[in-house]
Design a protein around this motif. Structure first.
Motif, PDB file in Angstrom:
ATOM      1  N   GLU A  50     -21.890 -53.179  34.305  1.00 41.07           N
ATOM      2  CA  GLU A  50     -22.628 -51.912  34.197  1.00 41.07           C
ATOM      3  C   GLU A  50     -23.004 -51.631  32.742  1.00 41.07           C
ATOM      4  N   LEU A  51     -22.045 -51.914  31.857  1.00 40.15           N
ATOM      5  CA  LEU A  51     -22.291 -51.683  30.439  1.00 40.15           C
ATOM      6  C   LEU A  51     -23.352 -52.653  29.919  1.00 40.15           C
ATOM      7  N   GLU A  52     -23.249 -53.919  30.353  1.00 32.97           N
ATOM      8  CA  GLU A  52     -24.207 -54.933  29.893  1.00 32.97           C
ATOM      9  C   GLU A  52     -25.643 -54.566  30.286  1.00 32.97           C
ATOM     10  N   LYS A  53     -25.804 -53.940  31.463  1.00 34.65           N
ATOM     11  CA  LYS A  53     -27.144 -53.531  31.901  1.00 34.65           C
ATOM     12  C   LYS A  53     -27.772 -52.594  30.868  1.00 34.65           C
ATOM     13  N   GLN A  54     -26.971 -51.684  30.355  1.00 38.84           N
ATOM     14  CA  GLN A  54     -27.489 -50.738  29.357  1.00 38.84           C
ATOM     15  C   GLN A  54     -27.689 -51.447  28.015  1.00 38.84           C
ATOM     16  N   TYR A  55     -26.767 -52.354  27.690  1.00 35.79           N
ATOM     17  CA  TYR A  55     -26.931 -53.126  26.457  1.00 35.79           C
ATOM     18  C   TYR A  55     -28.257 -53.898  26.490  1.00 35.79           C
ATOM     19  N   ASP A  56     -28.591 -54.426  27.674  1.00 30.64           N
ATOM     20  CA  ASP A  56     -29.840 -55.189  27.798  1.00 30.64           C
ATOM     21  C   ASP A  56     -31.048 -54.326  27.426  1.00 30.64           C
ATOM     22  N   VAL A  57     -30.996 -53.063  27.823  1.00 27.88           N
ATOM     23  CA  VAL A  57     -32.101 -52.146  27.481  1.00 27.88           C
ATOM     24  C   VAL A  57     -32.188 -52.018  25.962  1.00 27.88           C
ATOM     25  N   LEU A  58     -31.039 -51.771  25.339  1.00 29.25           N
ATOM     26  CA  LEU A  58     -31.015 -51.573  23.888  1.00 29.25           C
ATOM     27  C   LEU A  58     -31.479 -52.844  23.154  1.00 29.25           C
ATOM     28  N   ARG A  59     -31.008 -53.972  23.631  1.00 35.29           N
ATOM     29  CA  ARG A  59     -31.398 -55.243  22.980  1.00 35.29           C
ATOM     30  C   ARG A  59     -32.891 -55.484  23.160  1.00 35.29           C
ATOM     31  N   SER A  60     -33.404 -55.171  24.346  1.00 34.68           N
ATOM     32  CA  SER A  60     -34.843 -55.372  24.591  1.00 34.68           C
ATOM     33  C   SER A  60     -35.670 -54.568  23.594  1.00 34.68           C
ATOM     34  N   ILE A  61     -35.273 -53.336  23.407  1.00 38.02           N
ATOM     35  CA  ILE A  61     -36.021 -52.474  22.488  1.00 38.02           C
ATOM     36  C   ILE A  61     -35.935 -53.019  21.064  1.00 38.02           C
ATOM     37  N   ALA A  62     -34.713 -53.404  20.678  1.00 44.38           N
ATOM     38  CA  ALA A  62     -34.522 -53.911  19.310  1.00 44.38           C
ATOM     39  C   ALA A  62     -35.350 -55.168  19.083  1.00 44.38           C
ATOM     40  N   ILE A  63     -35.392 -56.052  20.073  1.00 45.10           N
ATOM     41  CA  ILE A  63     -36.144 -57.307  19.928  1.00 45.10           C
ATOM     42  C   ILE A  63     -37.641 -57.018  19.824  1.00 45.10           C
ATOM     43  N   MET A  64     -38.121 -56.109  20.671  1.00 43.24           N
ATOM     44  CA  MET A  64     -39.572 -55.819  20.634  1.00 43.24           C
ATOM     45  C   MET A  64     -39.978 -55.208  19.287  1.00 43.24           C
ATOM     46  N   LEU A  65     -39.130 -54.357  18.762  1.00 38.93           N
ATOM     47  CA  LEU A  65     -39.451 -53.751  17.461  1.00 38.93           C
ATOM     48  C   LEU A  65     -39.501 -54.837  16.378  1.00 38.93           C
ATOM     49  N   ARG A  66     -38.539 -55.733  16.444  1.00 36.35           N
ATOM     50  CA  ARG A  66     -38.480 -56.807  15.447  1.00 36.35           C
ATOM     51  C   ARG A  66     -39.727 -57.696  15.574  1.00 36.35           C
ATOM     52  N   ASN A  67     -40.076 -58.041  16.827  1.00 40.63           N
ATOM     53  CA  ASN A  67     -41.255 -58.886  17.040  1.00 40.63           C
ATOM     54  C   ASN A  67     -42.551 -58.211  16.599  1.00 40.63           C
ATOM     55  N   ALA A  68     -42.514 -56.879  16.587  1.00 41.63           N
ATOM     56  CA  ALA A  68     -43.709 -56.144  16.144  1.00 41.63           C
ATOM     57  C   ALA A  68     -43.683 -55.933  14.626  1.00 41.63           C
ATOM     58  N   ASP A  69     -42.805 -56.661  13.944  1.00 38.43           N
ATOM     59  CA  ASP A  69     -42.691 -56.614  12.478  1.00 38.43           C
ATOM     60  C   ASP A  69     -42.256 -55.255  11.937  1.00 38.43           C
ATOM     61  N   ILE A  70     -41.440 -54.577  12.701  1.00 34.55           N
ATOM     62  CA  ILE A  70     -40.894 -53.309  12.204  1.00 34.55           C
ATOM     63  C   ILE A  70     -39.563 -53.611  11.529  1.00 34.55           C
ATOM     64  N   GLU A  71     -39.440 -53.157  10.294  1.00 32.59           N
ATOM     65  CA  GLU A  71     -38.165 -53.360   9.597  1.00 32.59           C
ATOM     66  C   GLU A  71     -37.271 -52.161   9.829  1.00 32.59           C
ATOM     67  N   TYR A  72     -36.089 -52.439  10.285  1.00 34.52           N
ATOM     68  CA  TYR A  72     -35.171 -51.327  10.540  1.00 34.52           C
ATOM     69  C   TYR A  72     -33.726 -51.805  10.442  1.00 34.52           C
ATOM     70  N   GLY A  73     -32.869 -50.828  10.206  1.00 33.90           N
ATOM     71  CA  GLY A  73     -31.446 -51.115  10.200  1.00 33.90           C
ATOM     72  C   GLY A  73     -30.770 -50.344  11.328  1.00 33.90           C
ATOM     73  N   TYR A  74     -29.443 -50.314  11.276  1.00 36.58           N
ATOM     74  CA  TYR A  74     -28.678 -49.620  12.317  1.00 36.58           C
ATOM     75  C   TYR A  74     -27.432 -49.044  11.653  1.00 36.58           C
ATOM     76  N   LEU A  75     -27.023 -47.888  12.108  1.00 32.99           N
ATOM     77  CA  LEU A  75     -25.872 -47.244  11.464  1.00 32.99           C
ATOM     78  C   LEU A  75     -24.530 -47.689  12.053  1.00 32.99           C
ATOM     79  N   TYR A  76     -24.586 -48.511  13.078  1.00 35.27           N
ATOM     80  CA  TYR A  76     -23.364 -48.981  13.749  1.00 35.27           C
ATOM     81  C   TYR A  76     -22.430 -47.802  14.063  1.00 35.27           C
ATOM     82  N   GLU A  77     -21.159 -47.899  13.717  1.00 32.90           N
ATOM     83  CA  GLU A  77     -20.201 -46.874  14.168  1.00 32.90           C
ATOM     84  C   GLU A  77     -20.446 -45.500  13.524  1.00 32.90           C
TER      85      GLU A  77
END
Lengths: 397, 321
Positions: free
Chosen positions: B102-129
């Motif tokens: 169940e958790l992985e399903k949501q992670y997949d959404v987050l990863r999909s978004i992160a990958i698409m942003l990266r592929n669109a040449d958007i530079e970004y970071g993440y604040l993690y915890e």
């Protein structure tokens, strides 16, 4: 009493009530489609709506002036104006108009303000015979329920329920009758009441300050009979219904009818004072074929205090078309059970805060999704989600 | 039997004050989706999940628990006895009840978004915890004082990390952090962009029709409060997905999924979701959602033959390579 707990229980009872669910389901989509069709065919209504909002804003900013102007112009057209601050004052005025005569026959047009004041129950308690003449409201009177929608009070009662209720009133309706046949029975029953009635009581959809006129919208034709046939007509209406001029008022009436999906309205009645004639020697005589007396009670009932509230005041722009109710996901399952004694749904939560009490409105507000659909469909674009969220914040935890 | 609503509200306040979110979320769960993604820590522009997708399986589990309290006799008895909700619901048990899938399903959404942003040449970071929940539930419930207290902490974390822009990924976080925060924090100066706005401005084109079609369900917060209506359609079209529209109840007139009241009235919320799904499923069995709350509420009531799919999972097939 735990208002929040009681509210939740009531809502759950509505969800479990098959009759209410069937009635709401059958009616709501028809209502939605009607309004959508009206706005597509007569797109000028949207333009009129934004003009009405502007005029209403200006009117509410100077409401004391317009109340006074209305009172003066009702008098000028030979009517009797009154101002009532609260329910007790309104009922006292009504008692004085009616007098101590023996039991009277009174016909009523549907009016939410008269529900607020409790006029029907009051008159019945005094021994008068009172009949609601709007078919939906008649069903509500028999069922002792509360109106379930501003325009369509019996929206939750399916045909089968209507038959049972009308039989209780002694009408000759039977299972298996179609809706046309039921309506004919009601017509014949109420026709006699209209002719014999001593008093007709109505609300007003709009009031014009510059002429002292009221405008009433109707499709059934009951309002014309209620306000024309009895010798006395009493109109009771909220002060926020006042518009500066008759032309402004007319515009508001069109918008209300359109956004209720009833356009063109079959009847628009404009009434200024009692009926009269001067056809013999130019001598004015009051009371010809219509009423001899016209009384108008302008009702405050919390509205003037609400003007001062930074959140609630915007709701006074509401023209009570009921569109926000029919388009609200929560209301679609609960009707006005999600409401106070009189008003329900998005606009009704705020009206409950204005005319009843804040605690009840706050409890009701917690079940609002704050999804914003009400504001989107509201002809006055009232920010109900913003007001309702504020009511949530007033809940005492 | 309805829930003791005030207790539920108090539990949400208490959890958010203590742990920063309506349900305490261990940091490794909040950030686990980014493992192996090589997203730089911090930066002026960061992807901002607002924890909503990660919270979803736990919110879902808690709603199921609340629903069972409403419905079964034992639950009703406990509620009648006045046992407060936070004692009836064991948060630790709740957290451990969520499966990895169940958790992985949501992670997949987050990863999909992160990958698409990266592929669109958007530079970004993440604040993690360091990333915090936006506080939107407190706002929706009208809990103004607690909301203000919470968002002051959120803003202070953003400032401490020298963040200037955030890329939000769900309608609730977008609305509250872009439109509501400035009303409570006059000094708030974070620029907020939603990932759908960013991707659609890039003129992406996925090429051929994918043959996939689905009915779109606009979330209220995107459509009515943020005017994000054309962007998802344009992206889905570019990804080769055929977008079907519900009659009348779409775009600015979209119909709520019932999610916002799921914690105080699961039964009413479920009825609303069913009402909306009845309409959508008559158009297509694939229902495209753009919001984790809609996803959760529809998934709770959907038949097995319906596919409730987050838009990002469809877009990533075209823009994730």
């Amino acid at each position: 009493m735990d208002i929040l707990g009681e509210t939740a229980k009531e809502l759950y009872r509505a969800l479990d009530n098959k009759e209410i669910q069937t009635g709401l389901k059958r009616s709501i989509s028809n209502l939605s489609i009607s309004v959508d069709r009206v706005l597509n065919v007569w797109p000028y209504l949207e333009e009129l709506a934004s003009k009405v909002r502007e005029i209403k804003e200006e009117t509410l900013n100077n409401l004391d002036y317009y109340i006074d102007l209305t009172m003066r112009n009702v008098k000028r057209s030979h009517g009797h104006p009154y101002f009532a601050r609260n329910r007790e004052e309104a009922l006292k005025i009504l008692d004085e108009i009616i007098g101590d005569d023996s039991p009277l026959l009174i016909v009523k047009a549907k009016s939410m303000v008269t529900e607020e004041v409790g006029i029907r129950e009051h008159l019945i308690s005094l021994g008068h015979s009172v009949y609601e003449t709007d078919l939906g409201e008649l069903l509500i009177q028999i069922s002792r329920d509360k109106p379930m929608h501003a325009i369509a009070p019996a929206i939750h009662i399916p045909k089968e329920g209507a038959i049972e209720l009308l039989r209780r009133l002694g009408l000759n309706v039977r299972e298996g009758m179609n809706i046309e046949e039921i309506v004919m029975e009601v017509r014949s029953f109420l026709r006699r009441k209209f002719v014999d009635a001593d008093i007709g009581i109505s609300g007003a959809n709009v009031v014009a300050a510059d002429t002292g006129s009221i405008i009433l919208i109707s499709n059934e034709g009951n309002i014309r009979n209620t306000t024309s046939l009895p010798p006395v007509h009493i109109a009771v209406t909220g002060v926020e219904k006042i518009m500066p001029t008759l032309s402004d008022a007319f515009m508001q009436a069109l918008v209300q009818a359109g956004y209720a999906g009833l356009y063109p309205p079959t009847y628009l009645s404009i009434i200024a004072g009692p009926s009269s004639t001067a056809d013999i020697e130019y001598h004015r005589v009051y009371g010809v074929h219509g009423p001899k007396e016209f009384h108008m009670i302008l009702y405050d009932g919390g509205r003037l205090s609400a003007i001062k509230d930074p959140f609630l005041s915007e709701q006074l722009l509401c023209i009570r078309c009921g569109r926000c109710q029919a388009e609200c996901p929560v209301w679609g399952l609960t009707g006005n059970i999600w409401g106070g004694n009189v008003y329900g749904g998005p606009m009704g939560i705020v009206w409950t805060a204005i005319v009843e009490n804040i605690s009840l409105a706050s409890a009701l507000s917690l079940f609002c999704l704050v999804c914003g659909r009400c504001m989107e469909v509201c002809p006055m674009k009232i920010d109900m989600p913003h007001i309702i969220r504020n009511l949530k914040s007033r809940l005492n935890l | 039997m309805p829930l003791p609503i005030k207790d539920v509200i108090r539990m949400i306040i208490e959890n958010t004050r203590k742990s920063g979110a309506p349900i305490p979320l261990p940091p490794e769960i909040a950030t686990g989706w980014a493992d192996g993604m090589d997203i730089p820590r911090g930066g002026e522009t960061v992807i901002y999940t607002g924890l909503l997708y990660q919270l979803l399986p736990y919110l879902n589990a808690s709603i199921k628990k609340l629903e069972s309290l409403e419905e079964n006799a034992v639950g009703a008895t406990l509620l009648k006895l006045g046992k407060i909700i936070s004692k009836v619901i064991d948060i630790n048990k709740l957290i451990s009840s969520v499966s990895r899938d169940e958790l992985e399903k949501q992670y997949d959404v987050l990863r999909s978004i992160a990958i698409m942003l990266r592929n669109a040449d958007i530079e970004y970071g993440y604040l993690y915890e360091d990333e915090m929940y936006s506080g939107v539930l407190l706002f929706d419930m009208g809990l103004d004082d607690f909301f203000k207290e919470h968002i002051e902490k959120v803003y202070s974390v953003l400032r401490k990390n020298r963040v200037k822009r955030i890329i939000t990924i769900d309608p609730h976080t977008t609305h509250v952090m872009r439109t509501v925060y400035p009303k409570y924090l006059p000094e708030y100066d974070i620029e907020v962009k939603n990932y759908l706005e960013i991707l659609s401005s890039k003129g992406l084109n996925g090429g051929m029709k994918s043959g996939v079609e689905g009915v779109i369900h606009d979330p209220c917060y995107y459509a009515r409060f943020q005017n994000i209506i054309d962007e998802p359609r344009q992206l889905l079209n570019a990804a080769g997905v055929t977008v079907l529209e519900p009659p009348l109840k779409t775009r600015k007139l979209t119909f709520c999924c019932g999610g916002p009241i799921e914690s105080i009235s699961p039964k009413l919320s479920r009825n609303i979701a069913e009402m909306r799904l009845d309409e959508l499923k008559n158009i297509n069995r694939r229902i495209i959602v753009l919001c984790p709350i809609c996803y959760s509420n529809f998934s709770r009531v959907a038949d097995r033959n319906l596919v409730i799919e987050d838009i990002s999972r469809l877009l990533v097939k075209a823009f994730g390579e």
